[in-house]
Design a protein around this motif. Structure first.
Motif, PDB file in Angstrom:
ATOM      1  N   ASN A 190       1.065  -1.382   0.185  1.00 12.89           N
ATOM      2  CA  ASN A 190       0.033   0.180   0.052  1.00 12.89           C
ATOM      3  C   ASN A 190       0.955   1.213  -0.510  1.00 12.89           C
ATOM      4  N   LEU A 191       2.202   1.421   0.756  1.00 10.95           N
ATOM      5  CA  LEU A 191       2.564   2.576   0.858  1.00 10.95           C
ATOM      6  C   LEU A 191       3.959   2.576  -0.223  1.00 10.95           C
ATOM      7  N   THR A 192       3.687   1.438  -1.357  1.00 11.13           N
ATOM      8  CA  THR A 192       4.577   1.601  -2.704  1.00 11.13           C
ATOM      9  C   THR A 192       3.403   2.117  -3.453  1.00 11.13           C
ATOM     10  N   PHE A 193       1.794   2.110  -3.285  1.00 14.09           N
ATOM     11  CA  PHE A 193       1.197   2.515  -4.606  1.00 14.09           C
ATOM     12  C   PHE A 193       0.831   4.242  -4.387  1.00 14.09           C
ATOM     13  N   VAL A 194       0.851   4.435  -2.678  1.00 13.15           N
ATOM     14  CA  VAL A 194       0.476   5.581  -2.458  1.00 13.15           C
ATOM     15  C   VAL A 194       2.112   6.300  -2.540  1.00 13.15           C
ATOM     16  N   THR A 195       3.113   6.022  -2.730  1.00 13.12           N
ATOM     17  CA  THR A 195       4.084   7.295  -3.261  1.00 13.12           C
ATOM     18  C   THR A 195       3.949   6.866  -4.388  1.00 13.12           C
ATOM     19  N   PHE A 196       3.551   5.675  -4.932  1.00 13.03           N
ATOM     20  CA  PHE A 196       3.696   5.754  -6.805  1.00 13.03           C
ATOM     21  C   PHE A 196       2.344   7.154  -7.313  1.00 13.03           C
ATOM     22  N   ALA A 197       1.061   7.126  -6.352  1.00 11.39           N
ATOM     23  CA  ALA A 197       0.103   8.515  -6.747  1.00 11.39           C
ATOM     24  C   ALA A 197       0.806   9.324  -6.420  1.00 11.39           C
ATOM     25  N   ARG A 198       1.780   9.578  -5.750  1.00 16.71           N
ATOM     26  CA  ARG A 198       2.353  10.617  -6.004  1.00 16.71           C
ATOM     27  C   ARG A 198       3.212  11.414  -6.633  1.00 16.71           C
TER      28      ARG A 198
ATOM     29  N   GLY B 293      -3.141   4.426  -8.237  1.00 15.29           N
ATOM     30  CA  GLY B 293      -2.745   4.018  -7.345  1.00 15.29           C
ATOM     31  C   GLY B 293      -3.066   4.205  -5.359  1.00 15.29           C
ATOM     32  N   GLN B 294      -4.376   5.613  -5.470  1.00 10.72           N
ATOM     33  CA  GLN B 294      -4.305   5.671  -4.202  1.00 10.72           C
ATOM     34  C   GLN B 294      -6.248   4.667  -4.332  1.00 10.72           C
ATOM     35  N   ALA B 295      -6.845   4.546  -5.580  1.00 11.72           N
ATOM     36  CA  ALA B 295      -8.290   3.943  -5.361  1.00 11.72           C
ATOM     37  C   ALA B 295      -7.464   2.185  -5.522  1.00 11.72           C
ATOM     38  N   THR B 296      -6.343   1.720  -5.567  1.00 10.88           N
ATOM     39  CA  THR B 296      -5.829   0.647  -6.003  1.00 10.88           C
ATOM     40  C   THR B 296      -5.747  -0.020  -4.268  1.00 10.88           C
ATOM     41  N   VAL B 297      -5.436   1.112  -3.762  1.00 11.63           N
ATOM     42  CA  VAL B 297      -4.573   1.372  -2.168  1.00 11.63           C
ATOM     43  C   VAL B 297      -6.019   0.757  -1.341  1.00 11.63           C
TER      44      VAL B 297
ATOM     45  N   PHE C 221      -8.615  -0.112  -2.614  1.00  7.89           N
ATOM     46  CA  PHE C 221      -9.231  -2.214  -3.111  1.00  7.89           C
ATOM     47  C   PHE C 221      -9.003  -3.246  -2.011  1.00  7.89           C
ATOM     48  N   VAL C 222      -7.162  -3.026  -1.517  1.00  7.55           N
ATOM     49  CA  VAL C 222      -6.144  -3.430  -1.072  1.00  7.55           C
ATOM     50  C   VAL C 222      -6.845  -3.439   0.357  1.00  7.55           C
ATOM     51  N   MET C 223      -7.158  -2.308   0.849  1.00  7.86           N
ATOM     52  CA  MET C 223      -7.939  -2.915   2.022  1.00  7.86           C
ATOM     53  C   MET C 223      -9.015  -3.929   2.640  1.00  7.86           C
ATOM     54  N   VAL C 224      -9.867  -3.031   1.130  1.00 10.52           N
ATOM     55  CA  VAL C 224     -11.771  -4.032   1.247  1.00 10.52           C
ATOM     56  C   VAL C 224     -10.578  -5.726   1.036  1.00 10.52           C
ATOM     57  N   VAL C 225      -9.772  -5.797   0.694  1.00  5.25           N
ATOM     58  CA  VAL C 225      -9.406  -7.387   0.502  1.00  5.25           C
ATOM     59  C   VAL C 225      -8.907  -7.490   1.946  1.00  5.25           C
ATOM     60  N   ALA C 226      -7.858  -7.490   2.163  1.00  5.44           N
ATOM     61  CA  ALA C 226      -7.407  -7.487   3.349  1.00  5.44           C
ATOM     62  C   ALA C 226      -8.109  -7.887   4.321  1.00  5.44           C
ATOM     63  N   ALA C 227      -9.080  -6.820   4.287  1.00  6.06           N
ATOM     64  CA  ALA C 227     -10.560  -7.069   5.592  1.00  6.06           C
ATOM     65  C   ALA C 227     -10.989  -8.370   5.267  1.00  6.06           C
TER      66      ALA C 227
ATOM     67  N   ALA D 181      -6.902   7.790   6.914  1.00  2.83           N
ATOM     68  CA  ALA D 181      -8.372   8.470   8.150  1.00  2.83           C
ATOM     69  C   ALA D 181      -8.686   6.595   7.549  1.00  2.83           C
ATOM     70  N   VAL D 182      -8.777   6.293   6.684  1.00  5.55           N
ATOM     71  CA  VAL D 182      -9.192   4.490   6.039  1.00  5.55           C
ATOM     72  C   VAL D 182      -8.229   3.595   7.317  1.00  5.55           C
ATOM     73  N   GLN D 183      -7.153   3.847   6.961  1.00  6.23           N
ATOM     74  CA  GLN D 183      -6.257   3.031   7.731  1.00  6.23           C
ATOM     75  C   GLN D 183      -6.213   2.804   9.628  1.00  6.23           C
ATOM     76  N   ILE D 184      -6.061   4.525  10.066  1.00  7.26           N
ATOM     77  CA  ILE D 184      -6.760   4.050  11.444  1.00  7.26           C
ATOM     78  C   ILE D 184      -8.246   3.515  11.497  1.00  7.26           C
ATOM     79  N   ILE D 185      -8.851   4.019  10.517  1.00 15.52           N
ATOM     80  CA  ILE D 185      -9.847   3.329  11.112  1.00 15.52           C
ATOM     81  C   ILE D 185     -10.072   2.197  11.104  1.00 15.52           C
ATOM     82  N   VAL D 186      -9.940   1.588   9.733  1.00 16.12           N
ATOM     83  CA  VAL D 186     -10.085   0.588   9.326  1.00 16.12           C
ATOM     84  C   VAL D 186      -9.108  -1.137  10.090  1.00 16.12           C
ATOM     85  N   TYR D 187      -7.782  -0.388   9.783  1.00 11.01           N
ATOM     86  CA  TYR D 187      -6.857  -1.828   9.830  1.00 11.01           C
ATOM     87  C   TYR D 187      -6.700  -1.949  11.413  1.00 11.01           C
ATOM     88  N   ALA D 188      -6.355  -0.397  11.927  1.00 10.65           N
ATOM     89  CA  ALA D 188      -5.697   0.117  13.488  1.00 10.65           C
ATOM     90  C   ALA D 188      -7.573  -0.901  14.115  1.00 10.65           C
TER      91      ALA D 188
END
Lengths: 101, 190
Positions: free
Chosen positions: A44-52, A59-63, A65-71, B62-69
């Motif tokens: 995720n950190l890599t994606f955000v860095t490349f998005a910047r 890149g941020q949109a992908t992050v 989705f990655v968070m949703v899949v991780a959950a 914000a999502v990182q804190i709310i969803v992950y942590a």
């Protein structure tokens, strides 16, 4: 000016390496899941860095989705851990050897 | 590339975030008690959120804190306490021969390859992406606007698919963690 992207990329690579090492060496299924979370966060950190760097919101949109899949992955994974623990009273992955030939 | 061309605050933020991330990550893989590992994981997640904010990804921080942590680590802690596995794992025992040196070797090779790839490649072209219409990424409320526009237009199908995925995951988790009650019901009827 912000720090160069390569600093964040190296940080993410090191974080990924730590997570991979933990995943390969720890025995508890719970801690292995935590190491998978570490590796996902590194990506995720890599994606955000490349998005910047590339000014690309994709890149941020992908992050996102990655968070949703991780959950979803953690939910199902911990469900499996609970189901296994009910049978074996252990979370060690070494003891799951019923399918050994 | 002169080091002084970068703003000092951004360097301080990067170093602070890096220390928080790495200390937390090393804690996750070294602590014996799973509860301590989960707390270290929270530390790492906060460090990553700091790195997100430093790179104009405010909504994701914000999502990182709310969803992950807030949700995932609490789920971990809940399962740890539910199973009662907060006793110590035998970290010193090494069932497979030379597993740790081999794992360390593989990780070092992977890391070396990644960093060598980064040092070799030239990914920054200076051209703005088409997905933001040639505009730079913005922080704050504008970041939420940009990300929301992207998610609900370009990535709409993926967004709907994740909704279906979450429903499937929740149903599957309930099915997995449920106790087998069918036998007991038959016994009661008989």
């Amino acid at each position: 000016m912000n720090v160069p992207a390569s600093w964040y990329l190296v940080l993410a690579a090191v974080l990924f390496g730590i997570g991979a090492f933990g995943l390969l060496t720890r025995r508890s299924a719970l801690i292995m899941f935590m190491c998978i979370e570490l590796m996902l966060n590194a990506v995720n950190l890599t994606f955000v860095t490349f998005a910047r760097t590339l000014s690309d919101i994709g890149g941020q949109a992908t992050v996102f989705f990655v968070m949703v899949v991780a959950a979803a992955e953690v939910t199902v994974g911990l469900g499996i851990v609970v189901a296994v623990f009910r049978r074996r009273a252990s979370t060690s992955v070494d003891e799951l050897s019923e399918l050994r030939g | 590339m002169v080091a002084t061309s970068y703003a000092v605050p951004s360097i301080i933020v990067f170093v602070g975030a890096a220390i928080i991330i790495l200390v937390g990550a090393i804690g996750v893989i070294t602590f014996k008690n799973p509860v301590h590992c989960a707390l270290s994981l929270i530390m790492t997640l906060f460090g990553v959120a700091i790195a997100f904010i430093a790179q104009q990804a405010d909504f994701l921080a914000a999502v990182q804190i709310i969803v992950y942590a807030g949700a995932i680590v609490v789920l971990f802690l809940f399962v740890i306490m539910f199973l009662g596995v907060d006793r110590n794992e035998h970290v010193r025992v090494e069932p497979l021969v030379a597993q740790r040196p081999l794992a360390a070797l593989g990780v070092v090779i992977t890391l070396g390859g990644l960093i060598a790839l980064m040092a070799e490649s030239h990914w920054v072209t200076g051209v703005m992406s088409a997905s933001t219409n040639g505009k730079a990424l913005q922080s704050g409320q504008a970041n939420v606007h940009q990300l929301g526009t992207a998610v609900f237009t370009t990535y709409l199908f993926a967004f709907e698919a994740t909704a279906a995925l979450l429903v499937i995951a929740v149903v599957g988790a309930v099915l997995l963690a449920r106790r087998e009650r069918t036998l007991q019901a038959d016994e009661v009827e008989v």
